[in-house]
Design a protein around this motif. Structure first.
Motif, PDB file in Angstrom:
ATOM      1  N   GLU A   7      -6.182 -36.826  -0.404  1.00 57.67           N
ATOM      2  CA  GLU A   7      -5.557 -37.152  -1.686  1.00 57.67           C
ATOM      3  C   GLU A   7      -6.437 -36.747  -2.874  1.00 57.67           C
ATOM      4  N   PRO A   8      -6.833 -35.482  -2.963  1.00 56.67           N
ATOM      5  CA  PRO A   8      -7.733 -35.073  -4.049  1.00 56.67           C
ATOM      6  C   PRO A   8      -7.101 -35.145  -5.433  1.00 56.67           C
ATOM      7  N   LEU A   9      -5.770 -35.194  -5.516  1.00 58.27           N
ATOM      8  CA  LEU A   9      -5.110 -35.233  -6.822  1.00 58.27           C
ATOM      9  C   LEU A   9      -5.057 -36.629  -7.425  1.00 58.27           C
ATOM     10  N   ALA A  10      -5.311 -37.649  -6.613  1.00 58.31           N
ATOM     11  CA  ALA A  10      -5.220 -39.019  -7.104  1.00 58.31           C
ATOM     12  C   ALA A  10      -6.220 -39.242  -8.240  1.00 58.31           C
ATOM     13  N   GLY A  11      -5.716 -39.685  -9.377  1.00 52.81           N
ATOM     14  CA  GLY A  11      -6.587 -39.965 -10.512  1.00 52.81           C
ATOM     15  C   GLY A  11      -6.922 -38.766 -11.365  1.00 52.81           C
ATOM     16  N   LEU A  12      -6.430 -37.577 -10.995  1.00 51.32           N
ATOM     17  CA  LEU A  12      -6.716 -36.385 -11.784  1.00 51.32           C
ATOM     18  C   LEU A  12      -5.616 -36.153 -12.816  1.00 51.32           C
ATOM     19  N   ASP A  13      -6.020 -35.802 -14.040  1.00 48.53           N
ATOM     20  CA  ASP A  13      -5.050 -35.408 -15.048  1.00 48.53           C
ATOM     21  C   ASP A  13      -4.700 -33.931 -14.830  1.00 48.53           C
ATOM     22  N   PRO A  14      -3.761 -33.372 -15.597  1.00 51.51           N
ATOM     23  CA  PRO A  14      -3.386 -31.966 -15.389  1.00 51.51           C
ATOM     24  C   PRO A  14      -4.555 -30.987 -15.477  1.00 51.51           C
ATOM     25  N   ASP A  15      -5.504 -31.249 -16.370  1.00 52.37           N
ATOM     26  CA  ASP A  15      -6.672 -30.365 -16.460  1.00 52.37           C
ATOM     27  C   ASP A  15      -7.509 -30.450 -15.186  1.00 52.37           C
ATOM     28  N   GLY A  16      -7.673 -31.664 -14.668  1.00 53.05           N
ATOM     29  CA  GLY A  16      -8.423 -31.830 -13.428  1.00 53.05           C
ATOM     30  C   GLY A  16      -7.730 -31.160 -12.254  1.00 53.05           C
TER      31      GLY A  16
END
Length: 315
Positions: free
Chosen positions: A160-169
């Motif tokens: 789940e690397p996308l968890a907590g990432l904003d669009p830039d992240g």
């Protein structure tokens, strides 16, 4: 003998892999899936489907049903970034990153330089010297990803690397995955975002109830189920119960699904179908409130191929 798939040998092969928790609950049931060298493989499935367990077994030392190619047999060739990263809270983000990279064999100077570069890429340069215990969950996620990519493993496993990432992240993650592949690395990641998986994964595996139900490129998964674009027309008042009350169904409309205040039309090409479908409902005296156009996604393909929705919670 190592099996060759499409000219690229499998880096890891899971063959009828099973796993049960100590309390007896089954996490994986006869899961079979190859991880090909040099690919980005995405795992899509509802919560509790077994994705995290599969990643942990791929990262571990030994599991019945898993075979590894020699280049990833050494544990140092593999790295798992878990969905709940844990760091030494009293150390700074920079110190945590450098310490872990040193443990992998980097010199002190190499570890510090690599840590600084990847912390900057993931937007942590200004917070690198703050204690990790003061980081938000999103910052801890970015720190974990910076360390994972800085370690440059042959097999990179991301839960789940996308968890907590904003669009830039998310954009930085996509670029990092592409760079890791260009450098000869292989990545396996679990995600709930079918759009990200479609755009940045070479193959996608649909995981349900501990099994791999389907795996292919995103384009071929969509082609297999024949999912077409959809035009959703919402009315200000209740519409007819079915299309039989409307005459002259426009060309290019394959099916119509009526709701109380909307109709969903499966069409060949929204650009050509939209003007005709709007004229169609307006001629019938219906008042249109809004129109949405939905292109098919891997979530649609997942529903058709597995009979399950990505958003459901299995356990």
């Amino acid at each position: 003998m190592t099996r060759v798939v499409g000219g690229v040998h499998p880096l890891v092969t899971a063959d009828a892999l099973g796993y049960a928790y100590p309390d007896g609950r089954r996490a994986l049931r006869d899961l079979s899936l190859d991880v090909s060298a040099g690919e980005v493989l995405g795992l899509l499935g509802p919560n509790g489907s077994g994705k995290s367990t599969f990643l942990r077994l791929l990262a571990g030392d030994a599991a019945p049903g898993i075979r590894r190619a020699p280049e990833v047999d050494n544990p140092r060739a593999r790295w798992l970034a878990t969905d709940q990263p844990v760091f030494r809270r009293w150390l700074s983000g920079r110190e945590n990153a450098a310490a872990l990279l040193e443990l992998r064999g980097a010199s002190v100077s190499e570890a510090r330089a690599t840590a600084a570069a990847w912390l900057a890429r993931f937007g942590l340069a200004d917070d690198a010297d703050r204690p990790a215990g003061t980081y938000s969950s999103g910052m801890r996620r970015r720190l974990a990803l910076a360390i994972a990519f800085g370690a440059a493993p042959s097999l990179l496993l991301l839960d789940e690397p996308l968890a907590g990432l904003d669009p830039d992240g998310a954009a930085v993650l996509a670029t990092a995955l592409s760079g890791h592949r260009a450098d000869g690395g292989t990545s396996v990641l679990s995600a709930h975002d079918p759009g990200f998986a479609a755009a940045h994964c070479d193959r996608v595996a649909f995981i349900v109830d501990g099994r791999c139900e389907a795996t292919d490129t995103p384009a071929r998964l969509l082609a297999r189920v024949g999912v077409r674009p959809r035009v959703e027309i919402h009315f200000t008042e209740a519409g007819p119960e079915d299309a039989s009350t409307l005459e002259g169904v426009p060309d290019g409309v394959h099916s119509a699904m009526w709701g109380e205040r909307a109709v969903t039309l499966e069409v060949e090409d929204p650009r050509h179908a939209l003007p005709d479908t709007l004229s169609w409902v307006l001629r019938a005296g219906l008042s249109v409130n809004s129109v949405d156009v939905r292109t098919p996604t891997l979530a649609d393909a997942f529903l058709v191929l597995t009979g399950r929705r990505l958003a459901e919670d299995d356990r």
